[in-house]
Design a protein around this motif. Structure first.
Motif, mmCIF file in Angstrom:
data_model
loop_
_atom_site.group_PDB
_atom_site.id
_atom_site.type_symbol
_atom_site.label_atom_id
_atom_site.label_comp_id
_atom_site.label_asym_id
_atom_site.label_seq_id
_atom_site.Cartn_x
_atom_site.Cartn_y
_atom_site.Cartn_z
ATOM 1 N N LEU A 107 0.821 -1.212 0.000
ATOM 2 C CA LEU A 107 0.000 0.000 0.000
ATOM 3 C C LEU A 107 0.855 1.262 0.000
ATOM 4 O O LEU A 107 0.538 2.230 -0.698
ATOM 5 C CB LEU A 107 -0.967 -0.015 1.184
ATOM 6 N N ASP A 108 1.949 1.261 0.745
ATOM 7 C CA ASP A 108 2.872 2.397 0.718
ATOM 8 C C ASP A 108 3.481 2.583 -0.667
ATOM 9 O O ASP A 108 3.656 3.706 -1.135
ATOM 10 C CB ASP A 108 3.987 2.226 1.751
ATOM 11 N N SER A 109 3.805 1.464 -1.314
ATOM 12 C CA SER A 109 4.371 1.527 -2.667
ATOM 13 C C SER A 109 3.386 2.162 -3.640
ATOM 14 O O SER A 109 3.757 3.027 -4.432
ATOM 15 C CB SER A 109 4.752 0.131 -3.155
ATOM 16 N N TYR A 110 2.124 1.724 -3.591
ATOM 17 C CA TYR A 110 1.103 2.330 -4.441
ATOM 18 C C TYR A 110 0.987 3.831 -4.157
ATOM 19 O O TYR A 110 0.926 4.641 -5.073
ATOM 20 C CB TYR A 110 -0.270 1.671 -4.219
ATOM 21 N N HIS A 111 0.954 4.179 -2.880
ATOM 22 C CA HIS A 111 0.829 5.583 -2.501
ATOM 23 C C HIS A 111 2.011 6.412 -3.030
ATOM 24 O O HIS A 111 1.812 7.480 -3.628
ATOM 25 C CB HIS A 111 0.746 5.701 -0.975
ATOM 26 N N ASN A 112 3.231 5.918 -2.818
ATOM 27 C CA ASN A 112 4.424 6.647 -3.264
ATOM 28 C C ASN A 112 4.463 6.812 -4.770
ATOM 29 O O ASN A 112 4.794 7.891 -5.277
ATOM 30 C CB ASN A 112 5.688 5.953 -2.767
ATOM 31 N N ARG A 113 4.146 5.754 -5.517
ATOM 32 C CA ARG A 113 4.156 5.858 -6.975
ATOM 33 C C ARG A 113 3.066 6.795 -7.461
ATOM 34 O O ARG A 113 3.252 7.549 -8.416
ATOM 35 C CB ARG A 113 3.978 4.482 -7.636
ATOM 36 N N MET A 114 1.898 6.775 -6.806
ATOM 37 C CA MET A 114 0.818 7.685 -7.201
ATOM 38 C C MET A 114 1.250 9.131 -6.982
ATOM 39 O O MET A 114 1.003 9.995 -7.833
ATOM 40 C CB MET A 114 -0.461 7.373 -6.416
ATOM 41 N N GLN A 115 1.907 9.404 -5.855
ATOM 42 C CA GLN A 115 2.418 10.749 -5.594
ATOM 43 C C GLN A 115 3.404 11.170 -6.681
ATOM 44 O O GLN A 115 3.372 12.301 -7.163
ATOM 45 C CB GLN A 115 3.096 10.813 -4.225
ATOM 46 N N GLU A 116 4.298 10.251 -7.062
ATOM 47 C CA GLU A 116 5.289 10.557 -8.097
ATOM 48 C C GLU A 116 4.619 10.771 -9.453
ATOM 49 O O GLU A 116 5.036 11.637 -10.219
ATOM 50 C CB GLU A 116 6.328 9.451 -8.173
ATOM 51 N N LEU A 117 3.587 9.992 -9.756
ATOM 52 C CA LEU A 117 2.860 10.180 -11.015
ATOM 53 C C LEU A 117 2.154 11.537 -11.035
ATOM 54 O O LEU A 117 2.161 12.229 -12.065
ATOM 55 C CB LEU A 117 1.859 9.050 -11.232
ATOM 56 N N LEU A 118 1.564 11.924 -9.914
ATOM 57 C CA LEU A 118 0.923 13.241 -9.840
ATOM 58 C C LEU A 118 1.947 14.353 -10.018
ATOM 59 O O LEU A 118 1.693 15.354 -10.690
ATOM 60 C CB LEU A 118 0.184 13.400 -8.511
ATOM 61 N N GLU A 119 3.125 14.169 -9.438
ATOM 62 C CA GLU A 119 4.205 15.145 -9.596
ATOM 63 C C GLU A 119 4.646 15.222 -11.060
ATOM 64 O O GLU A 119 4.898 16.315 -11.583
ATOM 65 C CB GLU A 119 5.387 14.749 -8.707
#
Length: 148
Positions: free
Chosen positions: A63-75
């Protein structure tokens, strides 16, 4: 055909797209490129599913991995939509230096242009401008980032 750099993955990270494809048992539409030598750990899909229910730490990691990648994609989307190419280029250089733990980046102008989805001429012009501003030092196939 066209590639676009989405994010960098560091030691101990995983790719959300890879996880998603495993769960769906589908094929990925992305490709990963290693910046340096890599030790890769592959886990069978059956274990991934089993561990999600069994181990809190595994579930938290996923779940942390999904969250971190989503943040990076938004960036990445924010960068593409709202930053000028010179800002995108400097961010790219800083991110690449950070991920590689080295302020010297070994890449050609063409490789950088491909990652940023622009032309080599634009990258070369902007790199020269950044060099004049003291943000980087240029040498053949390497760039030293001065302002980390």
């Amino acid at each position: 055909g066209d590639d676009l750099l989405l994010y960098f993955i560091e030691k101990g990270d995983t790719c959300a797209m890879t996880l998603s494809c495993c769960v769906k048992q589908g094929r990925s539409n992305i490709r990963a490129v290693a910046e340096s030598d890599v030790e890769l750990l592959m886990i069978p899909v059956s274990k991934m599913e089993d561990w999600m229910g069994k181990y809190r730490s595994w579930r938290a990691f996923i779940l942390d991995s999904y969250h971190n990648r989503m943040q990076e994609l938004l960036e990445t989307v924010d960068t593409l939509a709202f930053m000028n190419m010179d800002e995108r280029l400097l961010k790219y250089l800083r991110d690449k230096a950070m991920v590689n733990h080295d302020d010297v980046i070994h890449a050609t102008h063409q490789e950088i242009a491909a990652d940023l989805h622009t032309s080599r001429v634009v990258v070369s012009r902007l790199l020269k401008k950044m060099e004049r501003e003291g943000k980087i030092d240029l040498q053949r196939s390497q760039i030293k980032v001065n302002s980390l």
